[in-house]
Design an enzyme around this catalytic site. Structure first.
Site, PDB file in Angstrom:
ATOM      1  N   GLU A 141      43.962  44.079  31.482  1.00 41.11           N
ATOM      2  CA  GLU A 141      45.212  43.302  31.552  1.00 41.11           C
ATOM      3  C   GLU A 141      46.430  44.149  31.212  1.00 41.11           C
ATOM      4  O   GLU A 141      47.521  43.890  31.700  1.00 41.11           O
ATOM      5  CB  GLU A 141      45.163  42.113  30.576  1.00 41.11           C
ATOM      6  CG  GLU A 141      44.465  40.910  31.167  1.00 41.11           C
ATOM      7  CD  GLU A 141      44.606  39.647  30.319  1.00 41.11           C
ATOM      8  OE1 GLU A 141      43.925  38.679  30.652  1.00 41.11           O
ATOM      9  OE2 GLU A 141      45.371  39.630  29.334  1.00 41.11           O
ATOM     10  N   HIS A 165      18.541  50.908  31.847  1.00 41.91           N
ATOM     11  CA  HIS A 165      17.527  50.395  32.760  1.00 41.91           C
ATOM     12  C   HIS A 165      18.131  49.464  33.801  1.00 41.91           C
ATOM     13  O   HIS A 165      17.411  48.705  34.441  1.00 41.91           O
ATOM     14  CB  HIS A 165      16.416  49.707  31.959  1.00 41.91           C
ATOM     15  CG  HIS A 165      15.812  50.650  30.961  1.00 41.91           C
ATOM     16  ND1 HIS A 165      14.769  51.498  31.268  1.00 41.91           N
ATOM     17  CD2 HIS A 165      16.174  50.945  29.687  1.00 41.91           C
ATOM     18  CE1 HIS A 165      14.489  52.248  30.205  1.00 41.91           C
ATOM     19  NE2 HIS A 165      15.334  51.931  29.232  1.00 41.91           N
ATOM     20  N   LYS A 197      47.598  30.962  36.107  1.00 41.69           N
ATOM     21  CA  LYS A 197      47.783  29.769  35.269  1.00 41.69           C
ATOM     22  C   LYS A 197      48.694  28.779  35.987  1.00 41.69           C
ATOM     23  O   LYS A 197      48.442  27.575  36.012  1.00 41.69           O
ATOM     24  CB  LYS A 197      48.399  30.137  33.914  1.00 41.69           C
ATOM     25  CG  LYS A 197      47.445  30.816  32.950  1.00 41.69           C
ATOM     26  CD  LYS A 197      48.113  31.017  31.585  1.00 41.69           C
ATOM     27  CE  LYS A 197      47.183  31.706  30.598  1.00 41.69           C
ATOM     28  NZ  LYS A 197      47.750  31.855  29.268  1.00 41.69           N
TER      29      LYS A 197
HETATM   30  O1  PA5 Z   1      46.125  38.606  26.572  1.00 43.95           O
HETATM   31  C1  PA5 Z   1      46.641  37.611  27.030  1.00 43.95           C
HETATM   32  O2  PA5 Z   1      47.855  37.403  26.921  1.00 43.95           O
HETATM   33  C2  PA5 Z   1      45.835  36.526  27.728  1.00 43.95           C
HETATM   34  O3  PA5 Z   1      44.555  36.914  28.033  1.00 43.95           O
HETATM   35  C3  PA5 Z   1      45.771  35.299  26.825  1.00 43.95           C
HETATM   36  O4  PA5 Z   1      45.211  35.648  25.604  1.00 43.95           O
HETATM   37  C4  PA5 Z   1      44.972  34.161  27.445  1.00 43.95           C
HETATM   38  O5  PA5 Z   1      45.448  33.876  28.729  1.00 43.95           O
HETATM   39  C5  PA5 Z   1      45.065  32.913  26.585  1.00 43.95           C
HETATM   40  O6  PA5 Z   1      46.413  32.564  26.399  1.00 43.95           O
HETATM   41  P1  PA5 Z   1      46.867  31.591  25.251  1.00 43.95           P
HETATM   42  O7  PA5 Z   1      46.554  32.211  23.945  1.00 43.95           O
HETATM   43  O8  PA5 Z   1      48.315  31.391  25.476  1.00 43.95           O
HETATM   44  O9  PA5 Z   1      46.086  30.318  25.432  1.00 43.95           O
END
Ligand code: PA5
Length: 466
Positions: A292, A321, A435
C-alpha cells in the site's frame, strides 16, 4: 540487536546481472541521505506521526490499566478491524503469545482473555465466532481510523445489535472499546453518544503504520505482551536509524538495496520468508505495509510512474515444499528476504533411533532447532548458486524488544523507499477508491456518482464466461 545481511544481494556474490554492484551502492550515498532527510522533514512538519509512537508513556500507562480491567472482567477479547486496523494485532499475537494461547486454560494464560481477530466479513467466519463466544464474558475492540469502513462498521453494527438483544441496552456499551480518530467518523459519534471506552488514533498515523499506537498495543497488552519492551525495541531501532549513512542505518540500507534491485535489476517481487513460525504474520503485516505504501500511480510531482514491488509471504520451512521451486528455477524477478532468529524460545530434540530406520540416522542426536536452521542455510545457498538475490534480517530471538525493533525497522525502510521512489508512501488512493465504489454499490448517501461510474463501467464491459 537486529542484523541486516545483504551479502547475497551484491554482484560479488551472485553476479553482475542480478546483483547490485558495490560502486552503484556507494554511489547512492547522497540519495540515501536525502531520503533520510526527507523522512525527518515529514516527521518535523507533522505529516507523519509513526516515529513518535514509541515515546508515548502516558498512553502505555493507560493501556496497561485498561488491559488489567479487561482481563479481570472478560474471558474473550475480539478485535473488529481490517487492514492496518487488524494486521498489526495479528502479527504481535502470533509472534509473542503462546502459539496456542486461546486453547490454554485461563490459569495457563495468566488470567488473560482469549484473543480473536476475525479480520474479514465472511458471514461463515463471523457466525462461527458467535458460536463459540459467550457475549456476557466478551469485550469487542472496534478499530477504524476513518470510523466508516464498511467491513468494520457492518461487523460492529451486528455485534452491537446482538449485545443489545442478549444483554440489554444498558449493558451493551460496557462490552465495547472504540479505537478511532479523535473527532471524525461515525464511530466517534456513536462512542460519545453511547458512552464506550475510547482510544485515539493520531490523525497523522496511517493504518499500516499504526501497530505501535493504541491500535496494536491494547490487544497486545490484554494478551499479556510486554508493550513497554516492544516500545523500547522500537526506540532502539529509531536511535540506530538516526544516521543518514547506510552503513549505520539498517532500514536505509534495506530501502536502497530493494530500490536498486527493483529499478536496476528488474526484481518486481519481494518475498518475505521467516524461518520462525512466530513471525509468519509479520510477513502478512509487511505485505500490506510494502504494497500500500509503495504501489503508486503518481510521483509526488504528478508524473505517472506506477511504482512498487509485489510483496509475497512464504514461511520456512513449510513453503520450501510449495514455493521454493519457483524461486530457484522460475523467472529471476524476486528478492527473498529471510527473517532468521539466533535462538528459538524452546529446544526440541530428535530422540534416539532404534537403528532400523533407513537413511534417518543423520537426524539422531540433532534438534528441530538445528534442522530448521540447516534448512534455511540450504535454501539461502541454493538461491545464491542460482544467482537469486536474497538477504537476511536476523533477530537474537523472538521477544517483545526484538519484535519492536523489527517492526520499526520495516516501517522506516518503507518510508525511506517512498522517498527514493519519489512517491507519497503515506496515502492509499487505490484503497479509498475501492471503498467509495463499495459505498456506491451499497447505496450510501453522497456516493451516487460513484455508483453511476460503476454502472457505466459495467455497461461497457464485454463478458466472457465458461
Ligand atoms: O493502511 C491503511 O490506511 C488501510 O489499510 C486501512 O488500515 C484500512 O483500510 C482500514 O481503514 P480504517 O482503519 O479507516 O477502518
Amino acid at each position: 540487536m537486529i542484523k541486516f545481511d545483504y551479502s547475497n544481494m551484491m554482484a560479488e556474490n551472485i553476479g553482475e546481472e542480478h546483483g547490485v554492484g558495490k560502486g552503484v551502492l556507494d554511489g547512492m550515498a547522497e540519495r540515501a541521505r536525502r531520503a533520510h532527510d526527507g523522512v525527518v522533514a515529514k516527521k518535523e512538519s507533522g505529516k507523519i506521526g509513526f516515529l513518535d509512537l514509541p515515546y508515548d508513556d502516558a498512553l502505555v500507562a493507560r493501556i496497561r490499566e485498561e488491559a488489567g480491567r479487561v482481563s479481570s472482567e472478560f474471558e474473550n477479547f475480539v478485535v473488529l478491524g481490517i487492514g492496518g486496523s487488524a494486521l498489526g494485532n495479528i502479527a504481535l499475537r502470533t509472534a509473542l503469545n503462546h502459539p496456542f494461547h486461546n486453547l490454554l486454560s485461563r490459569e495457563k494464560r495468566d488470567g488473560r482473555p482469549r484473543i480473536f481477530v476475525p479480520d474479514n466479513i465472511d458471514p461463515d467466519r463471523l457466525n462461527g465466532l458467535f458460536d463459540i463466544l459467550d457475549l456476557k464474558s466478551t469485550v469487542f475492540n472496534v478499530i477504524t481510523k476513518s470510523g466508516s469502513t464498511a467491513e468494520t462498521m457492518s461487523q460492529f453494527m451486528i455485534v452491537r445489535d446482538r449485545l443489545m438483544q442478549e444483554l440489554g441496552r444498558g449493558e451493551m456499551p460496557k462490552h465495547i472499546i472504540a479505537t478511532t480518530d479523535v473527532e471524525k467518523g461515525a464511530l466517534r459519534k456513536m462512542a460519545e453518544e453511547e458512552g464506550y471506552v475510547t482510544f485515539t488514533i493520531p490523525a497523522n498515523v496511517g493504518g499500516r503504520f499504526s501497530v505501535l499506537s493504541s491500535v496494536g498495543l491494547l490487544s497486545a497488552a490484554v494478551s499479556g505482551i510486554d508493550i513497554g519492551e516492544l516500545l523500547i525495541g522500537a526506540r532502539n531501532m529509531n536511535a540506530r536509524c538516526s544516521s543518514p549513512n547506510m552503513a549505520d542505518n539498517p532500514a536505509l540500507a534495506g530501502a536502497v538495496l530493494h530500490y536498486l534491485s527493483r529499478t536496476e535489476k528488474g526484481k518486481a517481487m519481494l518475498v518475505m520468508m521467516p524461518y520462525s513460525h512466530r513471525l509468519k504474520d509479520v510477513a502478512d503485516w509487511f505485505r500490506q505495509l510494502w504494497a500500500e505504501s509503495l504501489g503508486k500511480k503518481y510521483s509526488t510531482g504528478g508524473a505517472v510512474v506506477h511504482t512498487g514491488q509485489t510483496p509475497i509471504k512464504a514461511v520456512g520451512a513449510t513453503d520450501q515444499h510449495s514455493q521454493i521451486q519457483l524461486y530457484v528455477e522460475g523467472p529471476n524477478d524476486k528478492v527473498v528476504c529471510f527473517l532468521a532468529v539466533e535462538e528459538y524460545n524452546s529446544r526440541v530434540d530428535i530422540p534416539p533411533l532404534s537403528g532400523e530406520e533407513d537413511g534417518l540416522s543423520y537426524l539422531e542426536g540433532k534438534s528441530l532447532n538445528e534442522l530448521i536452521l540447516a534448512e534455511m542455510r540450504a535454501t539461502e545457498l541454493t538461491l545464491v548458486k542460482n544467482s537469486r538475490p536474497n538477504c537476511t534480517i536476523t533477530m537474537p530471538r523472538v521477544d517483545a524488544r526484538s519484535v519492536g525493533e523489527l517492526l520499526f525497522m520495516l516501517e522506516l525502510q518503507t518510508a525511506y523507499a517512498g522517498e527514493l521512489y519519489n512517491i507519497d508512501a503515506f496515502d492509499q488512493p487505490g484503497v479509498e477508491e475501492g471503498k467509495q465504489f463499495t459505498y456506491g454499490l451499497m447505496g450510501r448517501e453522497g456516493y451516487e456518482e460513484k455508483r453511476a461510474e460503476l454502472d457505466d463501467l459495467e455497461k461497457g464491459r464485454i463478458t466472457y464466461t465458461v
